[in-house]
Design a protein around this motif. Sequence first.
Motif, PDB file in Angstrom:
ATOM      1  N   GLY A  12       1.092  -0.515  -0.551  1.00 22.69           N
ATOM      2  CA  GLY A  12      -0.117   0.029  -0.205  1.00 22.69           C
ATOM      3  C   GLY A  12       0.775   1.474   0.069  1.00 22.69           C
ATOM      4  O   GLY A  12       0.048   2.495   0.087  1.00 22.69           O
ATOM      5  N   ASN A  13       2.134   0.708   0.180  1.00 22.81           N
ATOM      6  CA  ASN A  13       3.173   2.282  -0.068  1.00 22.81           C
ATOM      7  C   ASN A  13       3.234   2.640  -1.379  1.00 22.81           C
ATOM      8  O   ASN A  13       3.872   1.189  -2.022  1.00 22.81           O
ATOM      9  N   ASP A  14       2.496   3.420  -2.239  1.00 22.04           N
ATOM     10  CA  ASP A  14       2.194   3.162  -4.244  1.00 22.04           C
ATOM     11  C   ASP A  14       3.233   4.140  -4.260  1.00 22.04           C
ATOM     12  O   ASP A  14       3.251   5.553  -3.936  1.00 22.04           O
ATOM     13  N   PHE A  65      11.451  11.202  -5.739  1.00 21.33           N
ATOM     14  CA  PHE A  65      10.855  12.528  -4.999  1.00 21.33           C
ATOM     15  C   PHE A  65       9.838  11.969  -4.213  1.00 21.33           C
ATOM     16  O   PHE A  65       8.613  10.810  -5.010  1.00 21.33           O
ATOM     17  N   ASN A  66       9.654  12.633  -2.457  1.00 22.46           N
ATOM     18  CA  ASN A  66       8.830  11.485  -1.997  1.00 22.46           C
ATOM     19  C   ASN A  66       7.459  13.181  -2.771  1.00 22.46           C
ATOM     20  O   ASN A  66       7.576  13.758  -3.056  1.00 22.46           O
ATOM     21  N   SER A  67       6.283  13.042  -2.017  1.00 21.87           N
ATOM     22  CA  SER A  67       5.094  13.264  -2.683  1.00 21.87           C
ATOM     23  C   SER A  67       5.342  14.891  -2.848  1.00 21.87           C
ATOM     24  O   SER A  67       4.354  15.288  -3.290  1.00 21.87           O
ATOM     25  N   GLU A  71      13.707  15.029  -1.880  1.00 25.93           N
ATOM     26  CA  GLU A  71      14.131  12.814  -2.532  1.00 25.93           C
ATOM     27  C   GLU A  71      15.140  12.864  -1.749  1.00 25.93           C
ATOM     28  O   GLU A  71      15.997  13.413  -0.553  1.00 25.93           O
ATOM     29  N   PRO A  72      14.503  11.882  -0.871  1.00 27.54           N
ATOM     30  CA  PRO A  72      15.371  11.139   0.482  1.00 27.54           C
ATOM     31  C   PRO A  72      16.211   9.832  -0.192  1.00 27.54           C
ATOM     32  O   PRO A  72      17.205  10.379  -1.627  1.00 27.54           O
ATOM     33  N   GLU A  73      16.759  10.052   0.904  1.00 27.74           N
ATOM     34  CA  GLU A  73      18.251   8.822  -0.287  1.00 27.74           C
ATOM     35  C   GLU A  73      17.959   7.149  -0.092  1.00 27.74           C
ATOM     36  O   GLU A  73      18.875   7.063  -1.104  1.00 27.74           O
ATOM     37  N   MET A  74      16.480   7.273   0.658  1.00 28.76           N
ATOM     38  CA  MET A  74      16.947   5.185   0.251  1.00 28.76           C
ATOM     39  C   MET A  74      15.025   5.208  -0.092  1.00 28.76           C
ATOM     40  O   MET A  74      14.135   6.358   0.861  1.00 28.76           O
ATOM     41  N   CYS A  75      14.402   4.113  -0.568  1.00 31.89           N
ATOM     42  CA  CYS A  75      12.971   4.127   0.216  1.00 31.89           C
ATOM     43  C   CYS A  75      13.671   2.460   0.054  1.00 31.89           C
ATOM     44  O   CYS A  75      13.034   1.799  -1.075  1.00 31.89           O
ATOM     45  N   GLY A  76      12.572   1.964   1.367  1.00 31.14           N
ATOM     46  CA  GLY A  76      12.499   0.138   1.415  1.00 31.14           C
ATOM     47  C   GLY A  76      11.409  -0.877   0.085  1.00 31.14           C
ATOM     48  O   GLY A  76      11.790  -1.510  -0.847  1.00 31.14           O
ATOM     49  N   ASN A  77      10.211  -0.127  -0.030  1.00 37.41           N
ATOM     50  CA  ASN A  77       9.498  -0.560  -0.140  1.00 37.41           C
ATOM     51  C   ASN A  77       9.307  -0.335  -2.095  1.00 37.41           C
ATOM     52  O   ASN A  77       9.436  -0.532  -2.507  1.00 37.41           O
ATOM     53  N   GLY A  78       9.906   0.847  -2.303  1.00 36.59           N
ATOM     54  CA  GLY A  78      10.060   1.421  -3.724  1.00 36.59           C
ATOM     55  C   GLY A  78      11.166   0.114  -3.733  1.00 36.59           C
ATOM     56  O   GLY A  78      11.176   0.598  -5.403  1.00 36.59           O
ATOM     57  N   GLY A 163      20.018   4.961   5.786  1.00 40.55           N
ATOM     58  CA  GLY A 163      20.547   5.703   4.100  1.00 40.55           C
ATOM     59  C   GLY A 163      19.551   7.853   5.096  1.00 40.55           C
ATOM     60  O   GLY A 163      20.457   8.552   4.541  1.00 40.55           O
ATOM     61  N   ASN A 164      18.800   6.682   5.938  1.00 39.71           N
ATOM     62  CA  ASN A 164      17.501   8.413   5.458  1.00 39.71           C
ATOM     63  C   ASN A 164      17.642   7.735   6.943  1.00 39.71           C
ATOM     64  O   ASN A 164      16.881   6.931   7.873  1.00 39.71           O
ATOM     65  N   PRO A 165      16.842   9.106   7.634  1.00 38.20           N
ATOM     66  CA  PRO A 165      16.801   8.989   9.417  1.00 38.20           C
ATOM     67  C   PRO A 165      15.480   8.676   9.753  1.00 38.20           C
ATOM     68  O   PRO A 165      14.389   8.667   8.645  1.00 38.20           O
ATOM     69  N   THR A 196      12.857  13.614   9.688  1.00 35.09           N
ATOM     70  CA  THR A 196      12.748  12.682  10.090  1.00 35.09           C
ATOM     71  C   THR A 196      11.631  11.795   9.609  1.00 35.09           C
ATOM     72  O   THR A 196      10.910  12.565   9.942  1.00 35.09           O
ATOM     73  N   ASN A 197      12.045  10.571   9.506  1.00 32.93           N
ATOM     74  CA  ASN A 197      10.142  10.050   9.520  1.00 32.93           C
ATOM     75  C   ASN A 197      10.415   9.540  10.784  1.00 32.93           C
ATOM     76  O   ASN A 197      11.268   8.818  11.297  1.00 32.93           O
ATOM     77  N   THR A 198       9.217   8.881  10.991  1.00 33.85           N
ATOM     78  CA  THR A 198       8.603   9.051  12.464  1.00 33.85           C
ATOM     79  C   THR A 198       8.389   7.677  12.966  1.00 33.85           C
ATOM     80  O   THR A 198       6.538   7.799  12.242  1.00 33.85           O
ATOM     81  N   TRP A 214       5.215   7.949   9.889  1.00 34.05           N
ATOM     82  CA  TRP A 214       4.572   9.039   9.690  1.00 34.05           C
ATOM     83  C   TRP A 214       6.173   9.588   8.084  1.00 34.05           C
ATOM     84  O   TRP A 214       7.233   9.592   9.476  1.00 34.05           O
ATOM     85  N   GLU A 215       5.681   9.732   7.753  1.00 26.27           N
ATOM     86  CA  GLU A 215       6.962   9.876   6.648  1.00 26.27           C
ATOM     87  C   GLU A 215       7.787  10.872   6.153  1.00 26.27           C
ATOM     88  O   GLU A 215       6.429  12.216   5.780  1.00 26.27           O
ATOM     89  N   ARG A 216       8.620  11.618   6.630  1.00 25.13           N
ATOM     90  CA  ARG A 216       9.250  12.390   6.308  1.00 25.13           C
ATOM     91  C   ARG A 216       9.022  13.156   4.367  1.00 25.13           C
ATOM     92  O   ARG A 216       8.793  11.996   3.736  1.00 25.13           O
ATOM     93  N   GLY A 217       8.230  14.005   4.157  1.00 24.67           N
ATOM     94  CA  GLY A 217       8.155  14.180   2.987  1.00 24.67           C
ATOM     95  C   GLY A 217       6.562  13.436   2.583  1.00 24.67           C
ATOM     96  O   GLY A 217       6.385  13.745   1.028  1.00 24.67           O
ATOM     97  N   CYS A 224       6.452   1.607   5.643  1.00 24.93           N
ATOM     98  CA  CYS A 224       7.589   1.991   5.593  1.00 24.93           C
ATOM     99  C   CYS A 224       8.543   0.914   5.426  1.00 24.93           C
ATOM    100  O   CYS A 224       8.621   0.267   6.835  1.00 24.93           O
ATOM    101  N   GLY A 225       9.556   0.521   4.372  1.00 29.63           N
ATOM    102  CA  GLY A 225      10.773  -0.192   4.141  1.00 29.63           C
ATOM    103  C   GLY A 225      12.011  -0.267   5.075  1.00 29.63           C
ATOM    104  O   GLY A 225      11.726  -0.674   6.230  1.00 29.63           O
ATOM    105  N   THR A 226      12.366   0.694   4.709  1.00 26.03           N
ATOM    106  CA  THR A 226      13.179   1.904   5.678  1.00 26.03           C
ATOM    107  C   THR A 226      13.249   1.489   7.500  1.00 26.03           C
ATOM    108  O   THR A 226      13.704   1.468   8.068  1.00 26.03           O
ATOM    109  N   GLY A 227      11.524   2.348   7.832  1.00 29.11           N
ATOM    110  CA  GLY A 227      11.704   2.787   8.747  1.00 29.11           C
ATOM    111  C   GLY A 227      10.868   1.178   9.265  1.00 29.11           C
ATOM    112  O   GLY A 227      11.299   0.882  11.124  1.00 29.11           O
TER     113      GLY A 227
HETATM  114  N1  LIG Z   1       9.621   9.435   2.527  1.00 26.32           N
HETATM  115  C1  LIG Z   1      10.821   8.671   3.329  1.00 26.32           C
HETATM  116  C2  LIG Z   1      11.353   7.844   1.792  1.00 26.32           C
HETATM  117  C3  LIG Z   1      10.631   7.350   1.264  1.00 26.32           C
HETATM  118  C4  LIG Z   1      10.746   5.654   2.584  1.00 26.32           C
HETATM  119  C5  LIG Z   1       9.889   4.579   2.350  1.00 26.32           C
HETATM  120  N2  LIG Z   1       7.993   4.575   2.234  1.00 26.32           N
HETATM  121  C6  LIG Z   1      10.346   3.361   2.421  1.00 26.32           C
HETATM  122  O1  LIG Z   1       9.518   2.226   2.022  1.00 26.32           O
HETATM  123  O2  LIG Z   1      11.426   2.966   3.102  1.00 26.32           O
HETATM  124  C7  LIG Z   1      12.175   9.625   3.492  1.00 26.32           C
HETATM  125  O3  LIG Z   1      12.073  10.594   3.012  1.00 26.32           O
HETATM  126  O4  LIG Z   1      12.877   9.306   3.664  1.00 26.32           O
END
Ligand SMILES: N[C@@H](CCC[C@H](N)C(=O)O)C(=O)O
Length: 279
Positions: A12-14, A65-67, A71-78, A163-165, A196-198, A214-217, A224-227
Amino acid sequence: MAIEFTKYHGLGNDFILIDNRGAATPLITPEKAVEWCDRHFGIGADGVIFALPGKNGTDYTMRIFNSDGSEPEMCGNGIRCLAAFLADLEGISRTQDKYRIHTLAGTITPQLTPDGQIKVDMGLPHLLAGEIPTTLGAADTKVINQPLEVAGQTWEVTCVSMGNPHCITFVEDVAAIPLETIGPKFEHHPVFPQRTNTEFIQVVSRDYLKMRVWERGAGITLACGTGACASLVAGVLTGKCDRAATVELPGGCLEIEWSEIDERVYMTGPAERVFKGTA
Ligand SMILES: N[C@@H](CCC[C@H](N)C(=O)O)C(=O)O
């Protein structure tokens, strides 16, 4: 110029995926990404991902690019969605391939597995305050169970970078957290110079965590995969969970392991194609 895109999601992270293999810079601007991500006036997504030519000996480069256009460093689901997109573009069976992907967080390796899931070597977590980055501790110290004042309340937070906070708080009941109001206050707190992502985490057992994010951006997302990776690492650092666990998100479950052998974090989960279009 009309651009073809394909929409994918991971729990659902699209994301809107763009075949950018013919050029080294993204085919659309951050401003256009904001328009495309709009759920009422656009295509609707949490972000736009570009499959670009590889760098430094990698197969491909991922940019996202976030919504909100950042521009984040990484995205796990992405990156799972990107692996599925590349397999679809190359017309190969999704069970065959492993890609080395250049990202702003280093080289990340998603592997398509025979059961249709995608296992990703997410690399090493970064734990020092200076690496997150946060001013919650001295730059060369870890931030584990540190008090942080947000919205008139003191929260105990642990910070991890994938890679991202990420800023993680363990709570009794994730459903009771007013994410919509508290999320932006964490994201923009002055102790996080790059925002930060929270993540809020409820420990159901040592190998099962429930998470809301709650994702940054991007704000509230279904996963959130990185989360999820950062939260498992935070759970291990605080003695709350084992090194392998299921992380349940509103959109479904991810399997996360922080390997004792190589200290890298591994994430396994799905990626689904939704539809194609031209915009
Ligand atoms: N919003 C994040 C980047 C996207 C994270 C993603 N949803 C994931 O699955 O890791 C950021 O700005 O760091």
